[in-house]
Design a protein around this motif. Structure first.
Motif, PDB file in Angstrom:
ATOM      1  N   SER A 142      26.702   0.488  14.097  1.00 24.93           N
ATOM      2  CA  SER A 142      27.218   1.860  13.967  1.00 24.93           C
ATOM      3  C   SER A 142      26.510   2.632  12.852  1.00 24.93           C
ATOM      4  O   SER A 142      26.794   3.813  12.651  1.00 24.93           O
ATOM      5  N   GLY A 143      25.630   1.958  12.126  1.00 28.22           N
ATOM      6  CA  GLY A 143      24.896   2.615  11.050  1.00 28.22           C
ATOM      7  C   GLY A 143      23.392   2.527  11.259  1.00 28.22           C
ATOM      8  O   GLY A 143      22.911   2.016  12.276  1.00 28.22           O
ATOM      9  N   VAL A 144      22.668   3.051  10.305  1.00 23.22           N
ATOM     10  CA  VAL A 144      21.208   2.951  10.281  1.00 23.22           C
ATOM     11  C   VAL A 144      20.827   2.412   8.897  1.00 23.22           C
ATOM     12  O   VAL A 144      21.115   3.061   7.877  1.00 23.22           O
ATOM     13  N   ASP A 145      20.244   1.241   8.849  1.00 21.54           N
ATOM     14  CA  ASP A 145      19.973   0.533   7.591  1.00 21.54           C
ATOM     15  C   ASP A 145      18.807   1.187   6.842  1.00 21.54           C
ATOM     16  O   ASP A 145      17.638   1.062   7.245  1.00 21.54           O
ATOM     17  N   ALA A 146      19.143   1.868   5.747  1.00 25.21           N
ATOM     18  CA  ALA A 146      18.091   2.527   4.965  1.00 25.21           C
ATOM     19  C   ALA A 146      17.168   1.526   4.288  1.00 25.21           C
ATOM     20  O   ALA A 146      15.989   1.816   4.059  1.00 25.21           O
ATOM     21  N   LEU A 147      17.691   0.326   3.994  1.00 24.94           N
ATOM     22  CA  LEU A 147      16.840  -0.684   3.359  1.00 24.94           C
ATOM     23  C   LEU A 147      15.777  -1.187   4.330  1.00 24.94           C
ATOM     24  O   LEU A 147      14.618  -1.366   3.953  1.00 24.94           O
ATOM     25  N   GLN A 148      16.164  -1.385   5.581  1.00 23.05           N
ATOM     26  CA  GLN A 148      15.162  -1.771   6.571  1.00 23.05           C
ATOM     27  C   GLN A 148      14.115  -0.669   6.723  1.00 23.05           C
ATOM     28  O   GLN A 148      12.927  -0.945   6.883  1.00 23.05           O
ATOM     29  N   GLY A 149      14.571   0.580   6.675  1.00 28.16           N
ATOM     30  CA  GLY A 149      13.621   1.680   6.725  1.00 28.16           C
ATOM     31  C   GLY A 149      12.680   1.669   5.532  1.00 28.16           C
ATOM     32  O   GLY A 149      11.472   1.905   5.675  1.00 28.16           O
ATOM     33  N   ALA A 150      13.219   1.372   4.336  1.00 26.93           N
ATOM     34  CA  ALA A 150      12.383   1.302   3.142  1.00 26.93           C
ATOM     35  C   ALA A 150      11.359   0.176   3.250  1.00 26.93           C
ATOM     36  O   ALA A 150      10.188   0.342   2.881  1.00 26.93           O
ATOM     37  N   VAL A 151      11.791  -0.978   3.776  1.00 27.48           N
ATOM     38  CA  VAL A 151      10.871  -2.107   3.954  1.00 27.48           C
ATOM     39  C   VAL A 151       9.741  -1.723   4.914  1.00 27.48           C
ATOM     40  O   VAL A 151       8.568  -2.054   4.683  1.00 27.48           O
ATOM     41  N   ALA A 152      10.097  -1.018   5.971  1.00 33.33           N
ATOM     42  CA  ALA A 152       9.073  -0.585   6.932  1.00 33.33           C
ATOM     43  C   ALA A 152       8.037   0.310   6.262  1.00 33.33           C
ATOM     44  O   ALA A 152       6.849   0.273   6.606  1.00 33.33           O
ATOM     45  N   ILE A 153       8.473   1.120   5.302  1.00 30.81           N
ATOM     46  CA  ILE A 153       7.544   1.995   4.580  1.00 30.81           C
ATOM     47  C   ILE A 153       6.750   1.223   3.532  1.00 30.81           C
ATOM     48  O   ILE A 153       5.546   1.454   3.341  1.00 30.81           O
ATOM     49  N   LEU A 154       7.423   0.283   2.879  1.00 26.82           N
ATOM     50  CA  LEU A 154       6.758  -0.468   1.809  1.00 26.82           C
ATOM     51  C   LEU A 154       5.628  -1.347   2.342  1.00 26.82           C
ATOM     52  O   LEU A 154       4.598  -1.514   1.668  1.00 26.82           O
ATOM     53  N   ASN A 155       5.805  -1.900   3.526  1.00 30.88           N
ATOM     54  CA  ASN A 155       4.779  -2.809   4.054  1.00 30.88           C
ATOM     55  C   ASN A 155       3.404  -2.149   4.160  1.00 30.88           C
ATOM     56  O   ASN A 155       2.414  -2.691   3.669  1.00 30.88           O
ATOM     57  N   PRO A 156       3.269  -0.972   4.782  1.00 34.14           N
ATOM     58  CA  PRO A 156       1.934  -0.358   4.829  1.00 34.14           C
ATOM     59  C   PRO A 156       1.451   0.120   3.463  1.00 34.14           C
ATOM     60  O   PRO A 156       0.240   0.173   3.214  1.00 34.14           O
ATOM     61  N   LEU A 157       2.383   0.469   2.564  1.00 35.98           N
ATOM     62  CA  LEU A 157       1.947   0.842   1.219  1.00 35.98           C
ATOM     63  C   LEU A 157       1.326  -0.352   0.506  1.00 35.98           C
ATOM     64  O   LEU A 157       0.257  -0.250  -0.112  1.00 35.98           O
ATOM     65  N   TYR A 158       2.003  -1.499   0.576  1.00 34.41           N
ATOM     66  CA  TYR A 158       1.443  -2.697  -0.037  1.00 34.41           C
ATOM     67  C   TYR A 158       0.136  -3.112   0.637  1.00 34.41           C
ATOM     68  O   TYR A 158      -0.775  -3.633  -0.015  1.00 34.41           O
ATOM     69  N   ALA A 159       0.040  -2.891   1.934  1.00 35.84           N
ATOM     70  CA  ALA A 159      -1.200  -3.244   2.643  1.00 35.84           C
ATOM     71  C   ALA A 159      -2.382  -2.445   2.117  1.00 35.84           C
ATOM     72  O   ALA A 159      -3.531  -2.893   2.189  1.00 35.84           O
ATOM     73  N   GLN A 160      -2.104  -1.257   1.584  1.00 33.86           N
ATOM     74  CA  GLN A 160      -3.175  -0.451   1.013  1.00 33.86           C
ATOM     75  C   GLN A 160      -3.874  -1.167  -0.144  1.00 33.86           C
ATOM     76  O   GLN A 160      -5.059  -0.939  -0.390  1.00 33.86           O
ATOM     77  N   ASN A 161      -3.133  -1.992  -0.866  1.00 28.47           N
ATOM     78  CA  ASN A 161      -3.747  -2.653  -2.025  1.00 28.47           C
ATOM     79  C   ASN A 161      -4.961  -3.494  -1.634  1.00 28.47           C
ATOM     80  O   ASN A 161      -5.931  -3.582  -2.383  1.00 28.47           O
ATOM     81  N   ALA A 162      -4.906  -4.113  -0.466  1.00 26.16           N
ATOM     82  CA  ALA A 162      -6.065  -4.894  -0.007  1.00 26.16           C
ATOM     83  C   ALA A 162      -7.259  -3.977   0.227  1.00 26.16           C
ATOM     84  O   ALA A 162      -8.402  -4.325  -0.075  1.00 26.16           O
ATOM     85  N   ARG A 163      -6.988  -2.786   0.759  1.00 29.58           N
ATOM     86  CA  ARG A 163      -8.073  -1.835   1.006  1.00 29.58           C
ATOM     87  C   ARG A 163      -8.594  -1.250  -0.308  1.00 29.58           C
ATOM     88  O   ARG A 163      -9.787  -0.976  -0.448  1.00 29.58           O
ATOM     89  N   TYR A 164      -7.685  -1.050  -1.267  1.00 26.46           N
ATOM     90  CA  TYR A 164      -8.107  -0.475  -2.548  1.00 26.46           C
ATOM     91  C   TYR A 164      -9.122  -1.359  -3.270  1.00 26.46           C
ATOM     92  O   TYR A 164      -9.972  -0.857  -4.015  1.00 26.46           O
ATOM     93  N   ARG A 165      -9.037  -2.654  -3.062  1.00 22.20           N
ATOM     94  CA  ARG A 165      -9.974  -3.569  -3.744  1.00 22.20           C
ATOM     95  C   ARG A 165     -11.412  -3.346  -3.298  1.00 22.20           C
ATOM     96  O   ARG A 165     -12.350  -3.766  -3.974  1.00 22.20           O
ATOM     97  N   GLU A 166     -11.576  -2.689  -2.160  1.00 19.52           N
ATOM     98  CA  GLU A 166     -12.923  -2.405  -1.671  1.00 19.52           C
ATOM     99  C   GLU A 166     -13.511  -1.126  -2.273  1.00 19.52           C
ATOM    100  O   GLU A 166     -14.691  -0.828  -2.089  1.00 19.52           O
ATOM    101  N   ILE A 167     -12.675  -0.348  -2.976  1.00 22.22           N
ATOM    102  CA  ILE A 167     -13.128   0.892  -3.613  1.00 22.22           C
ATOM    103  C   ILE A 167     -13.421   0.583  -5.072  1.00 22.22           C
ATOM    104  O   ILE A 167     -12.510   0.339  -5.862  1.00 22.22           O
ATOM    105  N   ARG A 168     -14.676   0.555  -5.451  1.00 22.15           N
ATOM    106  CA  ARG A 168     -15.055   0.116  -6.797  1.00 22.15           C
ATOM    107  C   ARG A 168     -15.502   1.303  -7.649  1.00 22.15           C
ATOM    108  O   ARG A 168     -16.244   2.165  -7.196  1.00 22.15           O
ATOM    109  N   SER A 169     -15.039   1.291  -8.883  1.00 25.25           N
ATOM    110  CA  SER A 169     -15.469   2.321  -9.836  1.00 25.25           C
ATOM    111  C   SER A 169     -16.802   1.922 -10.456  1.00 25.25           C
ATOM    112  O   SER A 169     -17.104   0.738 -10.632  1.00 25.25           O
ATOM    113  N   LYS A 170     -17.597   2.918 -10.804  1.00 27.30           N
ATOM    114  CA  LYS A 170     -18.865   2.681 -11.497  1.00 27.30           C
ATOM    115  C   LYS A 170     -18.698   2.710 -13.017  1.00 27.30           C
ATOM    116  O   LYS A 170     -19.675   2.517 -13.746  1.00 27.30           O
TER     117      LYS A 170
END
Length: 410
Positions: A216-244
């Motif tokens: 009867s509800g909509v779980d906001a925590l599950q929604g937050a987890v769904a958002i957090l997963n792709p955000l955390y996945a970005q960290n793997a991509r960020y390691r490929e961006i190197r500063s000079k």
């Protein structure tokens, strides 16, 4: 030519006094939050007056401070005018600090000395540079007696929240416009660039419901987890961006706080989390923020019943070297190598600081001051923060010598 040996000797002769000054500064708490920092500014001004240094008090209006989430801020400027024809050099250190937290073996407000180090919250970052800058200035005036240029001490109280009511306030109100800047840092390197930082609060809305009938509800925590997963996945991509920039590696993202729900037997209807995205100097802050917002919004749109609010908490631009900073870098490297017995690297740091605000105002600057080789070594923002007294002594000498060079004191 300046007699560097006489500058060094003055600092040695007054070093016990410098240590007592730092102890007094550490003993006045400046935990931010809650951010009641005016009492520390008052005590600092009183101590400076004892040295014959008049500090201008610049309180930030109470309403602006409250709206910012703090209790009181009074920034200080000490102006020393020597004559026409030379540069105006500002020395900036911040007095606000994070709360001490747990696990201390030394009183975080005791200023205790143990095995050659002085312990306490802000002992390293950056009340130590209240001391190093003050005593470098005193040595300069006692020994070199400059006749041109000016020196300003800027002691401010808004680094932890971003600097807008610290250096940002002094600059925006037209209270200062130096030609060069040295800001609080560590003794074994001179920092010419630093990361930027984007902080955001994301609130995920669902629908609260009894845990016995979760459908009867909509779980906001599950929604937050769904958002957090792709955000955390970005960290793997960020390691490929190197500063000079030496000393800076790649971008990264951290989620430092999550809160929500009302009870264990209730489907959470609202969950909020706060994220911190560090940006290397080569990145565009606007593009980084747009990308983070896109990921959050697209993910939320794919979760039935979920909506999101996104609020920017902080946008601190990265610091890049400005033309005109080389005399600072070269002087600090020369004297640092002589006094520390090893080369002083010019490099970047993954931290972000309020020094960027001076750079944004077109003021060339570097980060250098009393402290160890690394943030980890100083225990900054951890238990048992400390500064090695010999680092404090030698950094004070480096700053005094550098000021003498910049002002061409005879």
């Amino acid at each position: 030519m300046t007699d560097y040996a006489r500058l060094d000797a003055w600092i040695d002769a007054h070093f016990d006094e410098e240590v007592r000054f730092l102890q007094e500064l550490v003993r006045v708490p400046t935990d931010t939050p809650p951010g009641n920092n005016a009492p520390h500014a008052e005590r600092t001004a009183e101590l400076l007056q004892g040295f014959g240094l008049q500090a201008e008090a610049h309180p930030v209006p109470a309403e602006a401070v409250r709206d910012y989430g703090l209790q009181s801020i009074t920034n200080l400027i000490v102006r020393r005018e020597y004559g026409a024809g030379g540069p105006r050099v500002a020395l900036n250190a911040h007095g606000d600090v994070v709360p001490p937290g747990e696990g201390w073996e030394h009183d975080p407000y005791g200023g205790e000395i143990d095995d050659g180090s002085l312990y306490g919250r802000a002992a390293a970052v950056s009340k130590s540079d209240f001391a190093s800058y003050t005593f470098a200035l005193r040595a300069l005036e006692a020994v070199a007696r400059p006749s041109r240029g000016a020196v300003e001490l800027h002691f401010t109280y808004d680094e932890e929240f971003g600097g807008l009511l610290g250096p940002g306030w002094l600059l925006s109100q037209g209270l200062t416009k130096p030609d060069l800047l040295i800001a609080a840092g560590f003794s074994y390197e001179v920092v010419t660039a630093h990361n930027g930082c984007l902080q955001m609060e994301v609130t995920v809305h669902g629908k609260m419901a009894h845990a016995a009938i979760p459908s009867s509800g909509v779980d906001a925590l599950q929604g937050a987890v769904a958002i957090l997963n792709p955000l955390y996945a970005q960290n793997a991509r960020y390691r490929e961006i190197r500063s000079k920039v030496p000393g800076i590696s790649h971008p990264y993202l951290n989620v430092g706080r999550i809160e929500g729900g009302t009870n264990t037997n209730v489907v959470p209807g609202k969950v909020a989390f706060k994220l911190d995205r560090r940006m290397i100097p080569e990145e565009s802050a606007a593009e980084v923020e747009a990308d983070i917002r896109r990921i959050i919004q697209e993910t939320a749109a794919a979760v039935p019943g979920i909506s999101v609010d996104i609020k920017r908490l902080l946008l601190a631009n990265s610091m890049r070297p400005l033309p005109g900073s080389q005399p600072l870098v070269q002087a600090i490297q020369k004297h640092g190598e002589e006094l520390f017995g090893e080369p002083i690297a010019a490099m970047g740091t993954p931290l972000y600081t309020d020094v960027r605000l001076y750079a944004e105002a077109g003021i060339p600057g570097v980060i250098y001051g009393a402290g160890p080789r690394t943030v980890l070594e100083s225990h900054a923002k951890r238990n048992d923060e400390r500064v090695a007294l010999e680092d404090l002594r030698r950094a004070t000498k480096v700053i005094a010598r550098t000021l003498a060079d910049l002002l061409d004191a005879a």
